[in-house]
Design a protein around this motif. Structure first.
Motif, PDB file in Angstrom:
ATOM      1  N   ALA A  41      60.298 -11.035  -9.783  1.00 42.17           N
ATOM      2  CA  ALA A  41      59.628 -11.449  -8.547  1.00 42.17           C
ATOM      3  C   ALA A  41      58.658 -10.366  -8.074  1.00 42.17           C
ATOM      4  O   ALA A  41      57.573 -10.662  -7.562  1.00 42.17           O
ATOM      5  N   TYR A  42      59.050  -9.109  -8.258  1.00 42.48           N
ATOM      6  CA  TYR A  42      58.191  -7.977  -7.894  1.00 42.48           C
ATOM      7  C   TYR A  42      56.935  -7.971  -8.764  1.00 42.48           C
ATOM      8  O   TYR A  42      55.813  -7.795  -8.264  1.00 42.48           O
ATOM      9  N   GLU A  43      57.122  -8.187 -10.052  1.00 42.76           N
ATOM     10  CA  GLU A  43      55.985  -8.201 -10.980  1.00 42.76           C
ATOM     11  C   GLU A  43      55.014  -9.332 -10.645  1.00 42.76           C
ATOM     12  O   GLU A  43      53.787  -9.134 -10.630  1.00 42.76           O
ATOM     13  N   VAL A  44      55.551 -10.507 -10.367  1.00 39.99           N
ATOM     14  CA  VAL A  44      54.701 -11.650 -10.037  1.00 39.99           C
ATOM     15  C   VAL A  44      53.909 -11.370  -8.760  1.00 39.99           C
ATOM     16  O   VAL A  44      52.713 -11.668  -8.668  1.00 39.99           O
ATOM     17  N   ARG A  45      54.564 -10.775  -7.786  1.00 39.24           N
ATOM     18  CA  ARG A  45      53.862 -10.499  -6.527  1.00 39.24           C
ATOM     19  C   ARG A  45      52.765  -9.451  -6.713  1.00 39.24           C
ATOM     20  O   ARG A  45      51.758  -9.466  -6.003  1.00 39.24           O
ATOM     21  N   GLY A  46      52.952  -8.558  -7.659  1.00 34.80           N
ATOM     22  CA  GLY A  46      51.864  -7.644  -7.982  1.00 34.80           C
ATOM     23  C   GLY A  46      50.640  -8.399  -8.474  1.00 34.80           C
ATOM     24  O   GLY A  46      49.494  -8.064  -8.124  1.00 34.80           O
ATOM     25  N   GLU A  47      50.884  -9.444  -9.274  1.00 34.32           N
ATOM     26  CA  GLU A  47      49.779 -10.285  -9.751  1.00 34.32           C
ATOM     27  C   GLU A  47      49.145 -11.060  -8.592  1.00 34.32           C
ATOM     28  O   GLU A  47      47.927 -11.253  -8.547  1.00 34.32           O
ATOM     29  N   TRP A  67      56.468  -7.776   0.821  1.00 37.42           N
ATOM     30  CA  TRP A  67      57.706  -8.043   0.075  1.00 37.42           C
ATOM     31  C   TRP A  67      57.930  -6.941  -0.962  1.00 37.42           C
ATOM     32  O   TRP A  67      59.046  -6.424  -1.108  1.00 37.42           O
ATOM     33  N   GLN A  68      56.876  -6.575  -1.678  1.00 38.81           N
ATOM     34  CA  GLN A  68      57.001  -5.514  -2.681  1.00 38.81           C
ATOM     35  C   GLN A  68      57.447  -4.197  -2.051  1.00 38.81           C
ATOM     36  O   GLN A  68      58.300  -3.492  -2.599  1.00 38.81           O
ATOM     37  N   LEU A  69      56.866  -3.874  -0.911  1.00 39.46           N
ATOM     38  CA  LEU A  69      57.182  -2.609  -0.258  1.00 39.46           C
ATOM     39  C   LEU A  69      58.657  -2.555   0.134  1.00 39.46           C
ATOM     40  O   LEU A  69      59.332  -1.534  -0.067  1.00 39.46           O
ATOM     41  N   GLY A  70      59.161  -3.657   0.674  1.00 44.83           N
ATOM     42  CA  GLY A  70      60.571  -3.705   1.036  1.00 44.83           C
ATOM     43  C   GLY A  70      61.478  -3.567  -0.171  1.00 44.83           C
ATOM     44  O   GLY A  70      62.499  -2.859  -0.131  1.00 44.83           O
ATOM     45  N   GLN A  71      61.110  -4.225  -1.259  1.00 41.76           N
ATOM     46  CA  GLN A  71      61.911  -4.146  -2.476  1.00 41.76           C
ATOM     47  C   GLN A  71      61.854  -2.747  -3.081  1.00 41.76           C
ATOM     48  O   GLN A  71      62.867  -2.214  -3.549  1.00 41.76           O
ATOM     49  N   PHE A  72      60.683  -2.141  -3.059  1.00 45.86           N
ATOM     50  CA  PHE A  72      60.534  -0.777  -3.584  1.00 45.86           C
ATOM     51  C   PHE A  72      61.428   0.197  -2.820  1.00 45.86           C
ATOM     52  O   PHE A  72      62.070   1.069  -3.421  1.00 45.86           O
ATOM     53  N   ASP A  73      61.469   0.059  -1.507  1.00 50.68           N
ATOM     54  CA  ASP A  73      62.258   0.983  -0.697  1.00 50.68           C
ATOM     55  C   ASP A  73      63.754   0.841  -0.959  1.00 50.68           C
ATOM     56  O   ASP A  73      64.516   1.798  -0.777  1.00 50.68           O
ATOM     57  N   GLN A  74      64.174  -0.339  -1.385  1.00 50.13           N
ATOM     58  CA  GLN A  74      65.583  -0.525  -1.719  1.00 50.13           C
ATOM     59  C   GLN A  74      65.942   0.147  -3.045  1.00 50.13           C
ATOM     60  O   GLN A  74      67.017   0.741  -3.179  1.00 50.13           O
ATOM     61  N   TYR A  79      60.745   0.890  -9.904  1.00 46.39           N
ATOM     62  CA  TYR A  79      59.373   0.392  -9.857  1.00 46.39           C
ATOM     63  C   TYR A  79      58.372   1.541  -9.979  1.00 46.39           C
ATOM     64  O   TYR A  79      58.705   2.705  -9.752  1.00 46.39           O
ATOM     65  N   ASP A  80      57.148   1.186 -10.326  1.00 46.46           N
ATOM     66  CA  ASP A  80      56.079   2.162 -10.538  1.00 46.46           C
ATOM     67  C   ASP A  80      55.463   2.544  -9.196  1.00 46.46           C
ATOM     68  O   ASP A  80      54.730   1.765  -8.598  1.00 46.46           O
ATOM     69  N   GLU A  81      55.772   3.757  -8.722  1.00 45.11           N
ATOM     70  CA  GLU A  81      55.271   4.155  -7.406  1.00 45.11           C
ATOM     71  C   GLU A  81      53.756   4.347  -7.404  1.00 45.11           C
ATOM     72  O   GLU A  81      53.090   4.096  -6.405  1.00 45.11           O
ATOM     73  N   GLN A  82      53.174   4.768  -8.530  1.00 39.03           N
ATOM     74  CA  GLN A  82      51.732   4.998  -8.570  1.00 39.03           C
ATOM     75  C   GLN A  82      50.963   3.693  -8.366  1.00 39.03           C
ATOM     76  O   GLN A  82      49.987   3.646  -7.614  1.00 39.03           O
ATOM     77  N   ARG A 114      50.361   7.642   4.483  1.00 42.44           N
ATOM     78  CA  ARG A 114      50.243   9.108   4.479  1.00 42.44           C
ATOM     79  C   ARG A 114      51.559   9.758   4.059  1.00 42.44           C
ATOM     80  O   ARG A 114      51.582  10.671   3.225  1.00 42.44           O
ATOM     81  N   LYS A 115      52.647   9.275   4.630  1.00 42.13           N
ATOM     82  CA  LYS A 115      53.967   9.827   4.327  1.00 42.13           C
ATOM     83  C   LYS A 115      54.325   9.613   2.860  1.00 42.13           C
ATOM     84  O   LYS A 115      54.821  10.519   2.183  1.00 42.13           O
ATOM     85  N   ARG A 116      54.056   8.424   2.364  1.00 38.61           N
ATOM     86  CA  ARG A 116      54.397   8.114   0.975  1.00 38.61           C
ATOM     87  C   ARG A 116      53.551   8.938   0.001  1.00 38.61           C
ATOM     88  O   ARG A 116      54.051   9.405  -1.028  1.00 38.61           O
ATOM     89  N   TYR A 117      52.279   9.099   0.304  1.00 38.19           N
ATOM     90  CA  TYR A 117      51.427   9.904  -0.571  1.00 38.19           C
ATOM     91  C   TYR A 117      51.921  11.349  -0.621  1.00 38.19           C
ATOM     92  O   TYR A 117      51.964  11.971  -1.692  1.00 38.19           O
ATOM     93  N   ALA A 118      52.285  11.887   0.536  1.00 42.30           N
ATOM     94  CA  ALA A 118      52.784  13.267   0.582  1.00 42.30           C
ATOM     95  C   ALA A 118      54.082  13.395  -0.208  1.00 42.30           C
ATOM     96  O   ALA A 118      54.302  14.385  -0.926  1.00 42.30           O
ATOM     97  N   GLU A 119      54.925  12.385  -0.099  1.00 40.66           N
ATOM     98  CA  GLU A 119      56.216  12.407  -0.790  1.00 40.66           C
ATOM     99  C   GLU A 119      56.043  12.504  -2.299  1.00 40.66           C
ATOM    100  O   GLU A 119      56.838  13.145  -2.993  1.00 40.66           O
ATOM    101  N   TYR A 120      54.981  11.882  -2.814  1.00 43.76           N
ATOM    102  CA  TYR A 120      54.758  11.891  -4.258  1.00 43.76           C
ATOM    103  C   TYR A 120      53.690  12.900  -4.691  1.00 43.76           C
ATOM    104  O   TYR A 120      53.214  12.859  -5.829  1.00 43.76           O
ATOM    105  N   GLY A 121      53.317  13.797  -3.787  1.00 45.71           N
ATOM    106  CA  GLY A 121      52.482  14.930  -4.174  1.00 45.71           C
ATOM    107  C   GLY A 121      50.984  14.719  -4.123  1.00 45.71           C
ATOM    108  O   GLY A 121      50.231  15.523  -4.681  1.00 45.71           O
ATOM    109  N   TYR A 122      50.523  13.669  -3.449  1.00 47.36           N
ATOM    110  CA  TYR A 122      49.085  13.429  -3.345  1.00 47.36           C
ATOM    111  C   TYR A 122      48.550  14.031  -2.046  1.00 47.36           C
ATOM    112  O   TYR A 122      49.277  14.162  -1.058  1.00 47.36           O
TER     113      TYR A 122
END
Length: 353
Positions: A41-47, A67-74, A79-82, A114-122
């Motif tokens: 379902a996550y992959e389809v929503r990316g499409e 929906w993707q964001l909520g699923q990613f946080d769980q 999932y691919d954060e980039q 902003r918070k998410r980018y900082a968390e992953y080093g951007y």
């Protein structure tokens, strides 16, 4: 069930971007949800996000991405954060298109990115760049100027938009502020072909037309209109860009502008983004007003999808129908944004009754 979902995704891949493709992807997402296949379902929503963002369905993109964001946080490790973080920028580029999304919610989204980018080093270049873009979308041009100065001082990293996109947004800023000479100067590397990308020079050419025309470069403006309109005329994602071509034609060649209006009005009528729709209606009204006062009788072919348009209508009637739609949309955006930017803008291109 997985086989059925993958079959639907393959069918969608064979289709051009648009409503039919989205309908198939949405059915695939529904089946994945019903079967509890979260990763699929996550992959389809990316499409869905990819198709919707670039084919004029930003609301569908916002819903799918949420929906993707909520699923990613769980389950962030699954999932691919980039990919998610890159897509986040697409969402921020469209979120201001809906006046019912409060300003505070828009600001919260930017801070979350902003918070998410900082968390992953951007670094914070994308954050300040999108603050710049959102300030423009909200007509807060003094704020936009500050963010423009800030984001350009921060080094680029792998999450930065491409140079052509950033340059094009700077052109847009000077276009909005009416600084014609500066807009044309910044546009030079784009107009020369040195800076290009999937949407550049498409979105830039429409924003040099009036500056060139006002600078006495009517022939250059005409050439850029011809080339720029050819790039966007078959793509509903460029409705606002098409509206900018109409705004130019209102002063340069109103009769030619009628052809553009007739070709694209059906697109504007069912467009999901209220901002782009408002731009189109306002530009169209400004154009029709010039023709309505020319003393010549003209007809405009209205789309069959417009019930009101099935009877023959005069230019005056068409103006009276669409002008309130543009003005009410402008008022709604201004209430959300806390200013009168869009009301003032419409007042500049639409004549007072």
């Amino acid at each position: 069930m997985e086989d059925t979902i993958y079959d639907l995704m393959e069918q969608a891949q064979d289709l051009p971007g648009g409503a039919a493709k989205l309908a198939i992807l949405e059915e695939a997402a529904r089946l994945a949800d019903a079967s509890g296949l979260k990763e699929l379902a996550y992959e389809v929503r990316g499409e869905i996000v990819d198709c919707a963002i670039f084919n004029g369905y930003p609301l569908k993109a916002l819903i799918a991405f949420s929906w993707q964001l909520g699923q990613f946080d769980q389950k962030p490790d699954e999932y691919d954060e980039q990919e998610l973080l890159w897509t986040y920028k697409w969402i921020l580029g469209k979120v201001c298109s809906f006046p019912n999304i409060p300003k505070a919610q828009v600001e919260n989204l930017v801070e979350d990115m902003r918070k998410r980018y900082a968390e992953y080093g951007y670094n914070e270049r994308p954050y300040h760049y999108y603050k710049f873009r959102i300030a423009m979308d909200m007509g807060r041009l003094d704020e936009a100027r500050q963010y423009l100065d800030t984001f350009r001082t921060i080094e680029r990293d792998s999450m930065s938009d491409c140079e052509a996109c950033e340059q094009s947004q700077i052109v847009r800023f000077y276009y909005l502020t009416g600084e014609d000479e500066q807009a044309l100067a910044v546009a030079k590397p784009i107009l020369s072909g040195r800076m290009t990308c999937a949407e550049v020079p498409h979105v830039t050419l429409s924003q040099v037309l009036l500056p060139l025309y006002r600078q006495g470069e009517a022939d250059k403006a005409k050439d850029h209109h011809r080339n720029g309109y050819r790039l966007v005329r078959d793509d509903r994602d460029f409705l606002k860009t098409i509206a900018e071509h109409i705004e130019y034609l209102a002063v340069a060649d109103p009769v030619k502008g009628i052809e553009v209006v007739e070709r694209h009005l059906h697109m504007a009528l069912d467009y999901e983004s209220g901002l782009e729709q408002m731009y189109f209606y306002a530009a169209m009204v400004g154009l029709l007003q010039r023709l309505d006062t020319s003393g010549k009788s003209r007809l405009v072919r209205l789309p069959a999808s417009l019930e009101w348009g099935k009877e023959e209508r005069t230019l005056t009637e068409i103006i009276a129908y669409f002008r309130p739609l543009a003005e009410s949309a402008a008022a709604a955006f201004d209430r959300r944004n806390g200013n009168t930017f869009y009301t003032n803008w419409i007042g500049e291109i639409v004549q007072t009754p």
